[in-house]
Scaffold this motif. Structure first.
Motif, PDB file in Angstrom:
ATOM      1  N   TRP A 104      -6.209  -3.317  10.276  1.00 10.25           N
ATOM      2  CA  TRP A 104      -5.103  -2.556  10.879  1.00 10.25           C
ATOM      3  C   TRP A 104      -5.561  -1.692  12.041  1.00 10.25           C
ATOM      4  N   CYS A 138       0.840  -1.200   0.000  1.00  9.80           N
ATOM      5  CA  CYS A 138       0.000   0.000   0.000  1.00  9.80           C
ATOM      6  C   CYS A 138       0.872   1.247   0.000  1.00  9.80           C
ATOM      7  N   SER A 162       0.595   3.616   1.873  1.00 13.41           N
ATOM      8  CA  SER A 162       0.891   3.978   3.264  1.00 13.41           C
ATOM      9  C   SER A 162       2.191   3.311   3.736  1.00 13.41           C
ATOM     10  N   HIS A 185       0.441  -3.906   6.209  1.00 15.06           N
ATOM     11  CA  HIS A 185      -0.810  -3.752   6.967  1.00 15.06           C
ATOM     12  C   HIS A 185      -2.026  -4.115   6.122  1.00 15.06           C
ATOM     13  N   GLU A 186      -1.822  -4.809   4.990  1.00 16.63           N
ATOM     14  CA  GLU A 186      -2.915  -5.110   4.062  1.00 16.63           C
ATOM     15  C   GLU A 186      -2.834  -6.609   3.752  1.00 16.63           C
ATOM     16  N   CYS A 198      -6.964  -3.293   3.337  1.00 15.50           N
ATOM     17  CA  CYS A 198      -6.754  -1.837   3.360  1.00 15.50           C
ATOM     18  C   CYS A 198      -7.380  -1.159   2.146  1.00 15.50           C
TER      19      CYS A 198
HETATM   20 ZN   LIG Z   1      -2.962   0.822   3.393  1.00 16.03          ZN
END
Ligand SMILES: [Zn+2]
Ligand SMILES: NC(=O)c1ccc[n+]([C@@H]2O[C@H](COP(=O)([O-])OP(=O)(O)OC[C@H]3O[C@@H](n4cnc5c(N)ncnc54)[C@H](O)[C@@H]3O)[C@@H](O)[C@H]2O)c1
Ligand SMILES: [Zn+2]
Length: 402
Positions: free
Chosen positions: A126, A68, A70, A89-90, A206
């Motif tokens: 997350w 991602c 992020s 986190h995905e 995510c």
């Molecule tokens: Zn993300």
């Protein structure tokens, strides 16, 4: 409960062990994970020891993890984050063992019944809502003030990952999906239909929930409303699919990369433009601006553009996130005179246990063409090239498969 068939895990003894049941039954087991050691430095693949799940936790084996933007914000130092942490986190995973106190879902119980079973396909959230704070009780799970894993450790004093030298390593947002296995809070593991392909399940963790939720939850788009989505990456394409699914019209996509505009059309956009054409094109198509405009990049100039493309009385929803500390400006006089509204959308205002299963069902029913988000399946060792591709705006999502 976790069976303890084998004594304390030892790297040398179990290096060849491949049976996940054996690995699940150990009190600690080796995993490979991509560790963030500081901004501007490549991730380092390390072998770490992962402890058993404690009270309220589960051991999961990762099946896939998306990359991602992020994650890229962290790697590029645009968001300050602690080291050393397994990033990612995905992700989607399979439950291997339940820690003490985790409710076991009855066998053959339908989805939605509380609890987990070993073997469940889960999407990892997350934000693992505590279920007890004022925000959770209000139904705003994404605003939970006490989510487990917030400090990239499952509790303030504790980490489940450590090195042979005894130092501890965190797991990003408590889930660290660039690790082969993790111990996560039970609330972070949401069971979905097991027919969902791993790479799709991962993206629900995510990008998809963020884009879908911005449309369906945060802005609550109605059929027939005009929508502009600025940015057609993993998040923006998911928003386009959701806008098309709920009957928004027209669905106007804006992106600087021509290949993203092609994807946007396949995702359900009715018309697409480069950023330079946006103001004239939206005026031509909508008259005074769109009912709803979404920013899904995270740049101050496109945040300002989003407000400008919104009609009087319309709503701008910000989804993209800038580097920390950035401020965007609005023409206050016209913003007030036009009665515009400005919303922030965190995690698509999602309640993971409600939204992950329904998004998976909509994919399986053919109502969200999520397959076109997956540009390439990669290995854990390919993360740095994947970040480079994202910097070049090349491709939608690259997904690590384990
Ligand atoms: Zn993300
Ligand atoms: N609000 C949340 O909860 C949440 C969750 C996930 C991601 N995000 C944020 O959303 C943003 C998008 O994430 P993503 O993973 O989809 O990113 P991405 O890199 O996949 O997509 C970004 C898109 O923006 C386009 N783009 C870049 N610069 C542009 C410009 N100047 N003009 C027009 N188009 C441009 C790129 O071509 C690309 O298609 C990031 O800031 C990310 O951190 C927010
Ligand atoms: Zn809470």
């Amino acid at each position: 409960m976790v069976d303890r068939l084998v004594g304390h895990g030892d790297l040398a003894d179990i290096a060849d062990a491949t049976d996940s049941a054996i690995l699940a039954a150990m009190s600690s087991r080796p995993i490979r994970g991509a560790v963030f050691r500081g901004a501007g430095r490549p991730l380092v693949i390390e072998t770490l020891l992962l402890d058993d799940p404690a009270e309220g936790e589960v051991l999961v084996r990762m099946v896939a993890s998306g990359v991602c933007h992020s994650d890229l914000h962290v790697v590029d130092g645009e968001w300050a984050r602690p080291t050393d942490v397994v990033l990612g986190h995905e992700g989607a995973a399979v439950v291997e063992a339940l820690g003490p106190g985790v409710a076991e879902r009855p066998e053959a119980a339908p989805l939605g019944v509380p609890g987990l079973r070993v073997g469940d396909l889960v999407v990892l959230a997350w934000t693992a809502p505590c279920g007890a704070c004022v925000a959770c009780l209000r139904g705003d799970a994404w605003l939970c003030t006490d989510p487990r894993g917030a400090g990239h450790r499952l509790s303030a004093a504790d980490a489940r990952l450590h090195r042979a030298d005894g130092t501890t390593v965190g797991a990003y947002s408590g889930i660290g999906t660039f690790g082969e296995r993790q111990v996560v809070a039970a609330e972070a593991a949401i069971t979905i239909d097991p027919h969902t392909p791993p790479q799709i399940a991962a993206l629900i963790g995510c990008a998809v929930t963020t884009g879908f939720g911005a449309i369906v939850n945060t802005a609550a788009i109605q059929a027939g409303q005009s929508v502009v989505i600025i940015g057609a990456g993993g998040v923006g394409l998911s928003a386009i699919m959701a806008a098309a699914a709920v009957g928004a019209s027209p669905v106007i996509a804006i992106d600087a990369a021509p290949a993203k505009l092609e994807l946007a059309l396949r995702a359900g956009a009715t018309v697409v433009f480069g950023p330079d054409e946006a103001v004239a094109a939206v005026a031509r198509l909508t008259g005074s601006g769109a009912d709803h405009v979404f920013e899904a990049i995270g740049l101050t100039e496109t945040v300002e553009l989003a407000v400008d493309l919104t009609r009087p009385g319309g709503t701008t929803t910000l989804v993209g996130m800038t580097p920390q500390g950035r401020r965007a400006s609005i023409d206050v006089y016209h913003f007030v005179e036009d009665g515009k509204r400005l919303l922030g959308s965190n995690y698509g205002s999602a309640v993971p246990a409600r939204d992950f299963p329904r998004i998976a069902s909509m994919y399986l029913d053919g109502r969200l063409p999520l397959d076109l988000l997956v540009t390439e399946l990669i290995g854990l060792g390919d993360l740095d090239p994947a970040f480079d591709a994202m910097r070049r705006r090349d491709g939608a999502r690259r997904v690590v498969v384990y």
